[in-house]
Design a protein around this motif. Structure first.
Motif, short mmCIF file in Angstrom:
data_model
loop_
_atom_site.label_atom_id
_atom_site.label_comp_id
_atom_site.label_asym_id
_atom_site.label_seq_id
_atom_site.Cartn_x
_atom_site.Cartn_y
_atom_site.Cartn_z
N LYS A 140 -7.08 1.45 -1.03
CA LYS A 140 -6.30 1.79 0.08
C LYS A 140 -5.49 2.87 -0.35
O LYS A 140 -4.67 3.88 0.95
CB LYS A 140 -5.82 0.49 1.00
N ALA A 141 -4.46 3.04 -1.04
CA ALA A 141 -3.36 3.39 -1.29
C ALA A 141 -3.41 4.84 -2.46
O ALA A 141 -3.36 5.76 -1.82
CB ALA A 141 -2.35 2.42 -2.66
N LEU A 142 -4.54 5.03 -2.81
CA LEU A 142 -5.18 6.41 -3.08
C LEU A 142 -5.62 7.21 -1.92
O LEU A 142 -5.53 7.82 -1.78
CB LEU A 142 -6.01 6.47 -4.14
N VAL B 167 0.93 -1.38 -0.11
CA VAL B 167 0.15 0.15 -0.17
C VAL B 167 0.92 1.36 0.32
O VAL B 167 0.48 2.18 -0.69
CB VAL B 167 -0.67 -0.04 1.48
N LYS B 168 2.35 1.48 0.40
CA LYS B 168 3.06 2.35 0.92
C LYS B 168 3.58 2.11 -0.80
O LYS B 168 3.51 3.49 -1.24
CB LYS B 168 3.88 2.01 2.34
N SER C 111 0.66 3.61 -2.67
CA SER C 111 0.52 5.40 -2.69
C SER C 111 1.41 6.21 -3.01
O SER C 111 1.32 7.22 -3.03
CB SER C 111 0.03 5.93 -1.36
N LYS D 243 0.55 9.51 -4.96
CA LYS D 243 1.07 11.14 -4.16
C LYS D 243 1.91 11.87 -5.78
O LYS D 243 1.84 12.64 -6.15
CB LYS D 243 1.54 11.58 -2.91
N SER E 290 -2.28 12.55 2.95
CA SER E 290 -0.91 12.48 3.80
C SER E 290 -0.18 14.28 3.53
O SER E 290 0.89 14.23 3.21
CB SER E 290 0.06 11.45 3.48
N GLN F 246 -4.53 6.68 1.16
CA GLN F 246 -3.34 6.49 1.99
C GLN F 246 -2.75 8.03 1.40
O GLN F 246 -2.13 9.30 1.88
CB GLN F 246 -1.98 5.59 2.18
N ALA F 247 -2.37 8.08 0.14
CA ALA F 247 -1.62 9.30 -0.37
C ALA F 247 -2.86 10.80 -0.31
O ALA F 247 -2.19 11.77 -0.06
CB ALA F 247 -1.76 9.29 -2.08
#
Length: 103
Positions: A88-90, A11-12, A15, A19, A96, A92-93
């Motif tokens: 989830k990745a989107l 996921v990181k 993301s 970003k 943040s 999180q981006a």
């Protein structure tokens, strides 16, 4: 280690792409519909592209190899998991802030 913790490195990585407005791998993951080899290949290619992109940042992502293996197994067992990863990745981006690379 929980499923969430195992998948966190993936996921990181995804993301970081979001970003940096690199949406191709996330879009590919969001299109995985079933266990057909076409979709499984698309998921593998999306993860490869994501890893290839972040490899240029020369960052260490602890547990990433294990996470990729886990994610691939989960996608094969439950194809819609690929879409969940992309979401989830989107998210999180977007949550943040203005940061443009992983921390």
């Amino acid at each position: 280690m929980s499923k969430k913790e195992i998948n966190d490195p993936v996921v990181k990585v995804l993301s970081i792409l979001a970003k940096n407005k690199i949406y191709g791998p996330l879009d590919m993951l969001s299109r995985v519909e079933d266990r057909d080899e076409f979709y499984m290949k698309m998921a593998r290619e999306a993860l490869y592209s994501a890893l290839r992109y972040v490899s240029t940042e020369k960052k260490n992502f602890e547990g990433l190899e294990e996470a990729i293996e886990s994610v691939l197994r989960l996608i094969e067992a439950r194809p819609y998991f690929a879409k969940e990863l992309a979401l989830k990745a989107l998210a999180q981006a977007m949550s943040s802030g203005k940061e443009t690379s992983g921390s």
